[in-house]
Structure formats: structure tokens, C-alpha cells
Enzyme design. Structure first.
Site, mmCIF file in Angstrom:
data_model
loop_
_atom_site.group_PDB
_atom_site.id
_atom_site.type_symbol
_atom_site.label_atom_id
_atom_site.label_comp_id
_atom_site.label_asym_id
_atom_site.label_seq_id
_atom_site.Cartn_x
_atom_site.Cartn_y
_atom_site.Cartn_z
ATOM 1 N N ARG A 239 0.866 -1.177 0.000
ATOM 2 C CA ARG A 239 0.000 0.000 0.000
ATOM 3 C C ARG A 239 0.906 1.230 0.000
ATOM 4 O O ARG A 239 1.923 1.269 0.709
ATOM 5 C CB ARG A 239 -0.903 0.035 1.242
ATOM 6 C CG ARG A 239 -2.107 -0.922 1.179
ATOM 7 C CD ARG A 239 -3.141 -0.528 0.142
ATOM 8 N NE ARG A 239 -4.294 -1.422 0.082
ATOM 9 C CZ ARG A 239 -4.411 -2.475 -0.723
ATOM 10 N NH1 ARG A 239 -3.428 -2.781 -1.558
ATOM 11 N NH2 ARG A 239 -5.503 -3.213 -0.719
ATOM 12 N N GLU A 268 -2.551 7.453 -4.968
ATOM 13 C CA GLU A 268 -2.901 6.791 -6.231
ATOM 14 C C GLU A 268 -4.377 6.896 -6.607
ATOM 15 O O GLU A 268 -4.738 6.776 -7.780
ATOM 16 C CB GLU A 268 -2.502 5.303 -6.191
ATOM 17 C CG GLU A 268 -3.352 4.460 -5.249
ATOM 18 C CD GLU A 268 -2.968 2.978 -5.307
ATOM 19 O OE1 GLU A 268 -1.773 2.662 -5.172
ATOM 20 O OE2 GLU A 268 -3.879 2.145 -5.499
ATOM 21 N N HIS A 300 -0.568 -0.256 -9.740
ATOM 22 C CA HIS A 300 -1.371 -1.201 -8.947
ATOM 23 C C HIS A 300 -1.829 -2.395 -9.805
ATOM 24 O O HIS A 300 -3.019 -2.697 -9.872
ATOM 25 C CB HIS A 300 -2.572 -0.492 -8.317
ATOM 26 C CG HIS A 300 -2.990 -1.111 -7.005
ATOM 27 N ND1 HIS A 300 -3.295 -0.395 -5.890
ATOM 28 C CD2 HIS A 300 -3.141 -2.416 -6.645
ATOM 29 C CE1 HIS A 300 -3.628 -1.204 -4.906
ATOM 30 N NE2 HIS A 300 -3.536 -2.451 -5.337
HETATM 31 P P1 NAI Z 1 -1.395 -11.148 5.163
HETATM 32 O O1 NAI Z 1 -2.385 -10.610 6.130
HETATM 33 O O2 NAI Z 1 -1.439 -12.595 4.777
HETATM 34 O O3 NAI Z 1 0.096 -10.857 5.703
HETATM 35 C C1 NAI Z 1 0.494 -9.632 6.252
HETATM 36 C C2 NAI Z 1 1.605 -9.944 7.249
HETATM 37 O O4 NAI Z 1 2.152 -8.686 7.685
HETATM 38 C C3 NAI Z 1 1.128 -10.686 8.502
HETATM 39 O O5 NAI Z 1 1.919 -11.839 8.694
HETATM 40 C C4 NAI Z 1 1.323 -9.678 9.614
HETATM 41 O O6 NAI Z 1 1.671 -10.275 10.864
HETATM 42 C C5 NAI Z 1 2.462 -8.850 9.070
HETATM 43 N N1 NAI Z 1 2.628 -7.544 9.701
HETATM 44 C C6 NAI Z 1 1.678 -6.766 10.270
HETATM 45 N N2 NAI Z 1 2.261 -5.645 10.760
HETATM 46 C C7 NAI Z 1 3.586 -5.741 10.505
HETATM 47 C C8 NAI Z 1 4.694 -4.903 10.788
HETATM 48 N N3 NAI Z 1 4.535 -3.744 11.430
HETATM 49 N N4 NAI Z 1 5.916 -5.311 10.381
HETATM 50 C C9 NAI Z 1 6.080 -6.492 9.744
HETATM 51 N N5 NAI Z 1 5.062 -7.329 9.461
HETATM 52 C C10 NAI Z 1 3.830 -6.948 9.830
HETATM 53 O O7 NAI Z 1 -1.516 -10.206 3.863
HETATM 54 P P2 NAI Z 1 -1.093 -10.538 2.369
HETATM 55 O O8 NAI Z 1 -2.226 -11.175 1.654
HETATM 56 O O9 NAI Z 1 0.235 -11.196 2.360
HETATM 57 O O10 NAI Z 1 -0.971 -9.045 1.772
HETATM 58 C C11 NAI Z 1 0.110 -8.199 2.102
HETATM 59 C C12 NAI Z 1 -0.148 -6.804 1.526
HETATM 60 O O11 NAI Z 1 -0.214 -6.813 0.103
HETATM 61 C C13 NAI Z 1 -1.487 -6.203 1.997
HETATM 62 O O12 NAI Z 1 -1.177 -5.032 2.687
HETATM 63 C C14 NAI Z 1 -2.233 -5.811 0.771
HETATM 64 O O13 NAI Z 1 -2.714 -4.498 0.940
HETATM 65 C C15 NAI Z 1 -1.169 -5.846 -0.331
HETATM 66 N N6 NAI Z 1 -1.728 -6.275 -1.606
HETATM 67 C C16 NAI Z 1 -1.374 -5.575 -2.752
HETATM 68 C C17 NAI Z 1 -1.871 -5.950 -3.996
HETATM 69 C C18 NAI Z 1 -1.473 -5.261 -5.264
HETATM 70 O O14 NAI Z 1 -2.112 -5.491 -6.316
HETATM 71 N N7 NAI Z 1 -0.437 -4.428 -5.289
HETATM 72 C C19 NAI Z 1 -2.837 -7.046 -4.093
HETATM 73 C C20 NAI Z 1 -3.086 -7.761 -2.850
HETATM 74 C C21 NAI Z 1 -2.564 -7.354 -1.656
#
Ligand code: NAI
Length: 335
Positions: A239, A268, A300
Site C-alpha cells: 500500500r 494513487e 497497482h
Molecule cells: P497477510 O495478512 O497474509 O500478511 C500480512 C503480514 O504482515 C502478517 O503476517 C502480519 O503479521 C504482518 N505484519 C503486520 N504488521 C507488521 C509490521 N509492522 N511489520 C512487519 N510485518 C507486519 O496479507 P497478504 O495477503 O500477504 O498481503 C500483504 C499486503 O499486500 C497487503 O497489505 C495488501 O494491501 C497488499 N496487496 C497488494 C496488492 C497489489 O495489487 N499491489 C494485491 C493484494 C494485496
């Protein structure tokens, strides 16, 4: 069957949803505009709205929707930072999302950005088309042996970490909730979890895979660039607001950072998913970022694979069916 008003739609949304909706028979109504307080009236007659990352579901918008009789909000994305959940709850509106559709799509796009930026592929492509076969300015570095910092090892970050291990990188991960299986794999390959300070100090490449919330907003700021290597490659596919854009531009101007790949950008919402090629873009910071030869930006698109789009449509239609049956939905977002 229910009437669903779709906002922020593109032609590809229609084609994936129309194909899979045959089995559900909902009436799908398509709007290109973002959902906000002003456009909410378009949802008149619908039981549900289906929205994406840059729609605004603030209290005022939700109030209008509720007055119109809308009972369900179906996010066709994973993030839900754009919905005011307490208001939705007060209005008795249920909110559902697609928590996972293809973590591979995003992890693989992060790797595509790293390879393209490191080996100067966009520049090389244009040069060859221009009949210029010189290599000056195209030099990259071996990924093998480099240290890759991974911030957040959830669904996407864990896949990304494993891909980078495959390149022969050392992976240093940070997450408040470490993945124990991944930890074992990392440790067997001379890698592992570390503190955020160690990750900042030792990374040659730093890739962000954590959610945006009050703790992670501007996680990367001016202080970070005092801790990181001046050759660091920063990659953000999560993000935009995880990175302080003003501080990033300063770091680029001062040579405090090696290169940057972005699929997301703080502001964005006004730009992405639309064609602005014939207008004057007013966002000076975005335009400044585009001037750096060591910055690569995509708009994105990390999620944008056939598998992910099919999965988003299938899960969203199933979420709506679950809501209509009123027996609860596993993908409901709680306030
Ligand atoms: P997820 O919920 O499976 O994993 C996120 C991880 O980040 C969790 O393990 C959590 O404990 C960890 N986390 C939380 N706070 C943290 C911190 N301060 N420092 C380090 N780790 C921390 O989420 P997922 O599915 O892996 O998605 C990750 C990101 O990707 C999301 O933020 C989502 O917004 C973004 N995303 C972007 C897309 C794009 O098209 N560019 C599409 C899908 C998701």
C-alpha cells in the site's frame, strides 16, 4: 438473485464477473465511477454494492447507501482500509471481502519489478528499438548472494521470500507473528527472522508485504534512509502510504537510496486505473518520481493475473450468495 451495483469497474471486471454470474443469476449493474457520497445514489434499487480499493465508504456514503436500501458491501479486494466499519455495523450493513485470491500474482510481480529495475529492462527495450545497442547505463548486480529484507511474511511475503531463496539470496524477514514453517526453511539456508533495525541495516533489497494500518503508515521515512545502505533497492507492492513519498524523493535526490520499484503510491486514488495521457497531471510528487532513472512504477497491477481475477469474481459471487442466504459468510469483515 439480487441486484448488485458495481463501482470503479473496468471492462475486465465485467468479463470475469459476467462469465461466472451465469451460475448465480444476479442482476449486475456496472458503473465506471468511484463510489463516494456524491455517486452513492447510483446504487438505488440495489441490495448490494461491489467496490474496489479506491472507492470511499466513509460514514456519509454508507448513510446514503443504507437509506437507499443497500444491505451488503462486497469488496472485490483483500484490503478494507477504505470502509468505515463501525458505521457499517451501526447501519446493520454487512461487509465482505476476498481475503486471498492469488498471493502468487503479487509476489511474482514484486520479483518482476526487481529484475526489470536491476537489469534496466524498460531502458534496454527502448534503446534496442531505437537502434542503440550500447550497454552504458544498463549494468545491474547479481541477485545471488545479496540480502533481501522482507517486511511481513503473511501469504504474499512468505511466497516472495521463498522465490528469493531460490535465487540464492539471503532472506532477512521481520513480522510480529513469524511463520514457523518459513522460519525453519529460512534458517536451514543461512537466513532467518531479524529485528526491523537489522533488516533495514543489512538489506540490499527491501520488499514490503505488510498491511497498512496506524502502526505501519510511513514505516519507511526519512529516519529509515539514515539506517539503510545507500545502494538499497526498495520495493513496495503493498500500500502506498507505507512509504513517505516526500522523504523518498529527498533520499533519491541526495543519493541515499539506490533504486525504487513501486506498484502502489500514497495518492494513487486520483491517478491509477484511468487514462490521464491527454490531461495535465497535477500531482507534482508523482511527476517528480517519474523523472528519476532509478525509479520504476507500475499502476497497482500486481494482482492482475487471470487466476487472480477468476478467483476474485468467484469468491465475491459466493460471498454475495452466502449473505443472501443469511447463514453467515466466512469472509465477513467485523468492525
Ligand atoms: P497477510 O495478512 O497474509 O500478511 C500480512 C503480514 O504482515 C502478517 O503476517 C502480519 O503479521 C504482518 N505484519 C503486520 N504488521 C507488521 C509490521 N509492522 N511489520 C512487519 N510485518 C507486519 O496479507 P497478504 O495477503 O500477504 O498481503 C500483504 C499486503 O499486500 C497487503 O497489505 C495488501 O494491501 C497488499 N496487496 C497488494 C496488492 C497489489 O495489487 N499491489 C494485491 C493484494 C494485496
Amino acid at each position: 438473485m439480487m441486484r448488485v451495483a458495481f463501482f470503479s469497474t473496468q471492462t475486465y471486471d465485467r468479463s470475469f464477473f459476467d462469465k461466472l454470474n451465469a451460475a448465480h443469476g444476479h442482476e449486475l449493474v456496472w458503473f465506471e465511477t468511484h463510489l463516494n457520497q456524491k455517486t452513492a445514489a447510483l446504487a438505488a434499487g440495489a441490495e448490494a454494492v461491489c467496490v474496489f480499493v479506491n472507492d470511499t465508504l466513509d460514514p456519509a456514503t454508507l448513510e446514503v447507501l443504507s437509506t437507499l436500501g443497500v444491505r451488503f458491501v462486497a469488496l472485490r479486494c483483500a484490503g478494507f482500509n477504505n470502509v468505515d466499519l463501525p458505521t457499517a455495523k451501526n447501519l446493520d450493513m454487512k461487509v465482505v471481502r476476498v481475503p486471498e485470491y492469488s498471493p502468487f500474482a503479487v509476489a511474482e510481480h514484486a520479483v518482476a519489478l526487481i529484475l526489470a529495475l536491476n537489469r534496466r529492462i524498460p531502458r534496454a527495450y527502448n534503446r534496442v528499438r531505437d537502434g542503440n545497442f550500447k550497454l552504458d547505463g544498463l549494468m545491474g548486480f547479481d541477485l545471488h548472494g545479496k540480502t533481501v529484507g522482507v517486511v511481513g511474511t503473511g501469504k504474499i511475503g512468505a511466497i516472495f521470500a521463498r522465490i528469493m531463496l531460490g535465487f540464492g539470496c539471503r532472506v532477512l524477514a521481520v513480522d510480529p507473528y513469524p511463520d514457523l514453517v518459513l522460519q525453519h526453511e529460512l534458517e536451514s539456508k543461512g537466513s532467518g527472522y531479524a529485528s526491523i533495525e537489522e533488516v533495514f541495516a543489512q538489506s540490499d533489497i527491501l520488499s514490503l508485504h505488510c498491511p497498512l494500518n496506524q502502526h505501519t503508515s510511513h514505516l519507511i521515512d526519512a529516519d529509515t534512509f539514515r539506517m539503510t545502505k545507500s545502494t538499497l533497492m526498495l520495493v513496495n507492492t503493498s500500500r502506498g502510504a507505507l512509504v513517505d513519498t516526500t522523504a523518498l524523493i529527498q533520499a533519491l535526490k541526495q543519493g541515499r537510496i539506490g533504486s525504487v520499484a513501486l506498484d502502489v503510491y500514497e495518492e494513487e486514488a486520483e491517478l491509477f486505473f484511468a487514462d490521464h495521457s491527454a490531461t495535465l497531471i497535477q500531482d507534482d510528487e508523482f511527476m517528480r518520481l517519474l523523472t528519476f532513472p532509478n525509479v520504476l512504477i507500475t499502476a497497482h497491477q500486481a494482482f492482475f493475473t487471470e487466476e487472480a481475477m477468476s478467483s476474485i469474481a468467484a469468491i465475491t459471487l459466493q460471498n454475495l450468495a452466502d449473505l443472501q442466504r443469511g447463514e453467515g459468510c466466512a469472509n465477513e469483515v467485523q468492525a
